[in-house]
Design a protein around this motif. Structure first.
Motif, PDB file in Angstrom:
ATOM      1  N   TRP A  70      -4.744  12.140  41.900  1.00 16.93           N
ATOM      2  CA  TRP A  70      -5.111  10.438  41.420  1.00 16.93           C
ATOM      3  C   TRP A  70      -6.174   9.696  41.863  1.00 16.93           C
ATOM      4  O   TRP A  70      -7.301   9.873  41.520  1.00 16.93           O
ATOM      5  N   ARG A  71      -6.490  10.201  43.062  1.00 16.40           N
ATOM      6  CA  ARG A  71      -8.219   9.401  43.714  1.00 16.40           C
ATOM      7  C   ARG A  71      -8.774  10.547  43.801  1.00 16.40           C
ATOM      8  O   ARG A  71     -10.050  10.499  43.535  1.00 16.40           O
ATOM      9  N   HIS A  73     -12.343   9.798  41.503  1.00 16.57           N
ATOM     10  CA  HIS A  73     -13.305   9.703  41.196  1.00 16.57           C
ATOM     11  C   HIS A  73     -14.437  10.739  41.220  1.00 16.57           C
ATOM     12  O   HIS A  73     -15.770  10.725  41.217  1.00 16.57           O
ATOM     13  N   GLY A  83     -11.301 -12.170  46.650  1.00 16.36           N
ATOM     14  CA  GLY A  83     -11.524 -11.303  47.978  1.00 16.36           C
ATOM     15  C   GLY A  83     -10.789  -9.495  46.828  1.00 16.36           C
ATOM     16  O   GLY A  83     -11.692  -8.602  46.839  1.00 16.36           O
ATOM     17  N   ALA A  84     -10.575  -9.962  46.631  1.00 16.74           N
ATOM     18  CA  ALA A  84      -9.604  -8.725  46.127  1.00 16.74           C
ATOM     19  C   ALA A  84     -10.673  -8.370  44.604  1.00 16.74           C
ATOM     20  O   ALA A  84     -10.646  -7.461  45.067  1.00 16.74           O
ATOM     21  N   TRP A  86     -14.025  -9.370  44.884  1.00 17.73           N
ATOM     22  CA  TRP A  86     -14.689  -8.501  45.603  1.00 17.73           C
ATOM     23  C   TRP A  86     -14.866  -6.982  45.878  1.00 17.73           C
ATOM     24  O   TRP A  86     -15.755  -6.246  45.777  1.00 17.73           O
ATOM     25  N   VAL A  87     -13.884  -6.518  46.396  1.00 15.55           N
ATOM     26  CA  VAL A  87     -13.566  -4.745  46.484  1.00 15.55           C
ATOM     27  C   VAL A  87     -13.211  -3.977  45.367  1.00 15.55           C
ATOM     28  O   VAL A  87     -13.974  -2.945  45.680  1.00 15.55           O
ATOM     29  N   HIS A 143     -15.987  -1.570  44.938  1.00 16.69           N
ATOM     30  CA  HIS A 143     -15.586   0.412  44.839  1.00 16.69           C
ATOM     31  C   HIS A 143     -16.065   0.548  43.461  1.00 16.69           C
ATOM     32  O   HIS A 143     -16.093   1.903  42.864  1.00 16.69           O
ATOM     33  N   ILE A 188     -12.990  10.840  50.217  1.00 16.05           N
ATOM     34  CA  ILE A 188     -11.612  10.543  49.718  1.00 16.05           C
ATOM     35  C   ILE A 188     -10.987  11.537  49.417  1.00 16.05           C
ATOM     36  O   ILE A 188     -10.263  11.250  50.235  1.00 16.05           O
ATOM     37  N   LEU A 215     -23.189  -3.062  48.534  1.00 17.28           N
ATOM     38  CA  LEU A 215     -23.729  -3.450  49.620  1.00 17.28           C
ATOM     39  C   LEU A 215     -24.738  -4.478  50.668  1.00 17.28           C
ATOM     40  O   LEU A 215     -24.253  -5.474  50.911  1.00 17.28           O
ATOM     41  N   VAL A 231     -19.240  -2.315  55.947  1.00 23.40           N
ATOM     42  CA  VAL A 231     -18.672  -2.343  54.783  1.00 23.40           C
ATOM     43  C   VAL A 231     -18.804  -0.527  53.901  1.00 23.40           C
ATOM     44  O   VAL A 231     -18.000  -1.303  53.220  1.00 23.40           O
ATOM     45  N   LEU A 232     -19.469   0.020  53.663  1.00 21.01           N
ATOM     46  CA  LEU A 232     -19.572   1.189  53.528  1.00 21.01           C
ATOM     47  C   LEU A 232     -18.306   1.706  53.647  1.00 21.01           C
ATOM     48  O   LEU A 232     -17.238   2.197  52.547  1.00 21.01           O
ATOM     49  N   LEU A 241     -15.630   0.589  51.786  1.00 19.42           N
ATOM     50  CA  LEU A 241     -14.851   0.696  50.951  1.00 19.42           C
ATOM     51  C   LEU A 241     -14.428   2.357  50.687  1.00 19.42           C
ATOM     52  O   LEU A 241     -13.380   2.390  49.495  1.00 19.42           O
ATOM     53  N   LEU A 242     -14.909   2.847  51.122  1.00 19.75           N
ATOM     54  CA  LEU A 242     -14.308   4.314  51.416  1.00 19.75           C
ATOM     55  C   LEU A 242     -13.209   4.620  52.057  1.00 19.75           C
ATOM     56  O   LEU A 242     -11.990   5.749  51.575  1.00 19.75           O
ATOM     57  N   HIS A 253     -11.022   2.218  51.400  1.00 22.97           N
ATOM     58  CA  HIS A 253     -10.458   1.678  50.295  1.00 22.97           C
ATOM     59  C   HIS A 253     -10.541   2.797  48.848  1.00 22.97           C
ATOM     60  O   HIS A 253      -8.969   3.067  48.336  1.00 22.97           O
ATOM     61  N   ALA A 254     -11.582   3.211  48.506  1.00 19.72           N
ATOM     62  CA  ALA A 254     -11.562   4.581  47.933  1.00 19.72           C
ATOM     63  C   ALA A 254     -10.701   5.825  48.056  1.00 19.72           C
ATOM     64  O   ALA A 254      -9.745   6.540  47.587  1.00 19.72           O
ATOM     65  N   ARG A 255      -9.829   5.557  49.859  1.00 19.23           N
ATOM     66  CA  ARG A 255      -8.972   7.038  50.723  1.00 19.23           C
ATOM     67  C   ARG A 255      -8.324   6.694  49.956  1.00 19.23           C
ATOM     68  O   ARG A 255      -7.376   7.637  50.587  1.00 19.23           O
ATOM     69  N   GLN A 286      -6.541   4.347  47.040  1.00 23.12           N
ATOM     70  CA  GLN A 286      -6.326   4.683  45.553  1.00 23.12           C
ATOM     71  C   GLN A 286      -5.140   5.722  45.730  1.00 23.12           C
ATOM     72  O   GLN A 286      -5.031   7.043  45.946  1.00 23.12           O
ATOM     73  N   PRO A 339      -7.367  -3.635  52.260  1.00 25.52           N
ATOM     74  CA  PRO A 339      -8.036  -3.613  51.917  1.00 25.52           C
ATOM     75  C   PRO A 339      -9.116  -5.201  51.693  1.00 25.52           C
ATOM     76  O   PRO A 339      -9.626  -6.034  51.517  1.00 25.52           O
ATOM     77  N   ALA A 340      -8.311  -4.705  50.490  1.00 24.85           N
ATOM     78  CA  ALA A 340      -8.437  -6.297  49.697  1.00 24.85           C
ATOM     79  C   ALA A 340      -8.317  -7.585  50.210  1.00 24.85           C
ATOM     80  O   ALA A 340      -8.953  -8.985  50.195  1.00 24.85           O
ATOM     81  N   ALA A 365     -10.777  -8.089  53.464  1.00 22.06           N
ATOM     82  CA  ALA A 365     -12.128  -8.319  52.658  1.00 22.06           C
ATOM     83  C   ALA A 365     -11.813  -9.897  52.216  1.00 22.06           C
ATOM     84  O   ALA A 365     -12.812 -11.368  52.544  1.00 22.06           O
ATOM     85  N   GLY A 366     -11.138 -10.382  51.640  1.00 21.29           N
ATOM     86  CA  GLY A 366     -10.273 -11.510  50.704  1.00 21.29           C
ATOM     87  C   GLY A 366     -10.191 -12.761  51.581  1.00 21.29           C
ATOM     88  O   GLY A 366     -10.259 -14.022  51.530  1.00 21.29           O
ATOM     89  N   LEU A 391     -11.959 -13.267  54.714  1.00 20.79           N
ATOM     90  CA  LEU A 391     -13.299 -13.638  55.139  1.00 20.79           C
ATOM     91  C   LEU A 391     -14.107 -14.513  54.202  1.00 20.79           C
ATOM     92  O   LEU A 391     -14.829 -15.019  54.486  1.00 20.79           O
ATOM     93  N   GLN A 392     -13.938 -13.662  52.474  1.00 22.01           N
ATOM     94  CA  GLN A 392     -14.194 -14.482  51.095  1.00 22.01           C
ATOM     95  C   GLN A 392     -14.251 -16.029  51.473  1.00 22.01           C
ATOM     96  O   GLN A 392     -15.009 -16.289  51.298  1.00 22.01           O
ATOM     97  N   LEU A 436     -14.085  -5.384  59.356  1.00 19.32           N
ATOM     98  CA  LEU A 436     -15.546  -6.649  59.411  1.00 19.32           C
ATOM     99  C   LEU A 436     -15.534  -7.652  60.416  1.00 19.32           C
ATOM    100  O   LEU A 436     -15.456  -8.251  60.504  1.00 19.32           O
TER     101      LEU A 436
END
Lengths: 172, 228
Positions: free
Chosen positions: A17-18, A22, A93-94, A96-97, A101, A124, A163, B17-18, B21-22, B24-26, B28, B144-145, B148-149, B151-152, B181
């Motif tokens: 999937w990932r 990507h 928050g969600a 934002w992520v 992404h 990944i 960023l 932050v990056l 993000l990675l 989070h991507a990982r 998925q 991850p959401a 970050a959420g 803190l947002q 974060l």
């Protein structure tokens, strides 16, 4: 489908999937694309010359290429360019992520195919560099240089976009 | 050649932050419903008499329940994929898919249950169990959401309700003690303290913050807030 096959799918579905996501398969086509990958994989054509995950990646690459071509033909909106949706404050928050992404996916779109696959598999897919060299059929040294080039480009793009905006939001 | 450090790994020098993000991507993965669709789609297009699991996988798969009943339950027959892809070099050139099955054809419930694996037995190996566990959709996707959420949310209410913002940073610390974060959390906490007039406490914590994050982009802003 046997229980063994179902187990195999459940075990490897997150990886497939990932990686597909990507490699640029649109969100709406991920289910179809994953099915294609497992149909090929479960044919039993895996010859054991590499790890099964490496073999799966080879299928993913072909499937992603085909799906992206179909998307272009259908003029679908790539996942990296999906319009923003209206959200409630509690979802910020969600969102934002998710938006960050999307920026990553957009950054990946700017990579060469060979750089992109090394980046995706390493960062990944979590394959080792040797596995990536086998999966892509490229010399190990080339994979290293592609990874570093991809990182530089991804970093530069995200630095300009996701960023900086994320930082600004937290700073303001 | 040494294996590079992944951006998402602990201790990576990449921007936090990056890195987040990675991660989070990982993380998925398909949702329960999507995984169910994939399983059914493959089941629809694959004939047990013609398919076989790679030998290496049999040991892994044996005895796994992998929440089979859950994945096999309910819903319409999924969309089987089109046969447009060939196997990679590892497979013989003869690898070719069969025609795509029609969409939305009904799947008998009994067939769906039959497609599910047998319940876990004593032969189930720990690694296999872990694999299934990690594959089963969980709320981990949302972590991850949430990270970050929180803190947002704290940042959003900072001006109007710094006390609540401070509470949110505490909640975040409890929920995500190892968050990437942490710098942002600490900065928000210091800002909340300053806005609440707890300057001595904030000043004391700022010193620790500056030692921990000497190049923080928040440093100047926090110094300015505390100087008022």
């Amino acid at each position: 489908m046997s229980g063994e096959q179902a187990a195999l799918i459940v075990e490897h579905a997150p990886f497939v999937w990932r990686v597909l996501m990507h490699l640029g398969v649109p969100r709406g086509r991920l289910e179809d694309a994953s099915q294609e990958v497992f149909l090929v994989a479960l044919r039993g054509d895996f010859a054991g010359r590499s790890s099964f995950q490496t073999f799966l990646y080879g299928v993913c690459r072909n499937v992603a290429h085909a799906q992206r071509r179909r998307s272009r033909e259908d003029r679908e909106i790539p996942s990296a360019e999906l319009p923003e949706t209206v959200v409630q404050p509690a979802q910020e928050g969600a969102l934002w992520v998710k938006q960050a992404h999307q920026q990553l996916l957009a950054a990946l779109e700017q990579l060469d195919d060979v750089e992109r696959e090394v980046f995706v598999l390493f960062e990944i897919g979590e394959l080792s560099m040797e596995e990536i060299a086998r999966a892509t059929g490229s010399p190990l040294s080339s994979c290293y240089s592609r990874l570093y080039a991809a990182r530089d480009r991804v970093h530069a793009v995200l630095r300009r976009r996701a960023l900086s905006s994320a930082r600004q939001e937290l700073k303001s | 050649m040494n294996e590079p450090k992944r951006w998402s790994s602990a201790g990576s020098e990449v921007d936090p932050v990056l890195r987040s993000l990675l991660i989070h991507a990982r993380e998925q993965r398909p949702s329960t419903g999507e995984l169910q669709t994939i399983l059914r789609g493959v089941s629809a297009a694959a004939s047990p008499s013609k398919r076989r699991v790679p030998a290496f996988a049999r040991g892994v798969a044996l005895g796994l329940s992998l929440a089979g009943a859950g994945y096999a339950a309910g819903g319409l027959w999924p969309k089987p994929p089109e046969p447009a892809v060939v196997a990679p070099p590892d497979a013989p050139p003869s690898a070719k898919l069969e025609p795509r099955a029609p969409r939305n054809s009904a799947m008998p419930a009994s067939a769906a249950v039959a497609a599910a694996p047998a319940p876990a037995s004593a032969r189930t190996s720990p690694p296999a169990l872990r694999a299934v566990s990690s594959a089963a959709p969980t709320t981990a996707d949302e972590e991850p959401a949430r990270d970050a959420g929180l803190l947002q949310d704290a940042r959003r209410i900072m001006l109007g309700d710094p006390a609540r913002a401070l509470t949110l940073t505490r909640d975040h610390e409890l929920a995500f003690p190892e968050s990437v974060l942490v710098e942002e959390r600490q900065a928000l906490r210091l800002e909340a303290l300053a806005r609440l007039g707890r300057h001595a406490e904030a000043q004391h914590e700022l010193e620790g913050f500056e030692q921990r994050f000497p190049r923080s982009i928040y440093r100047r802003r926090l110094q300015s807030l505390l100087a008022r």
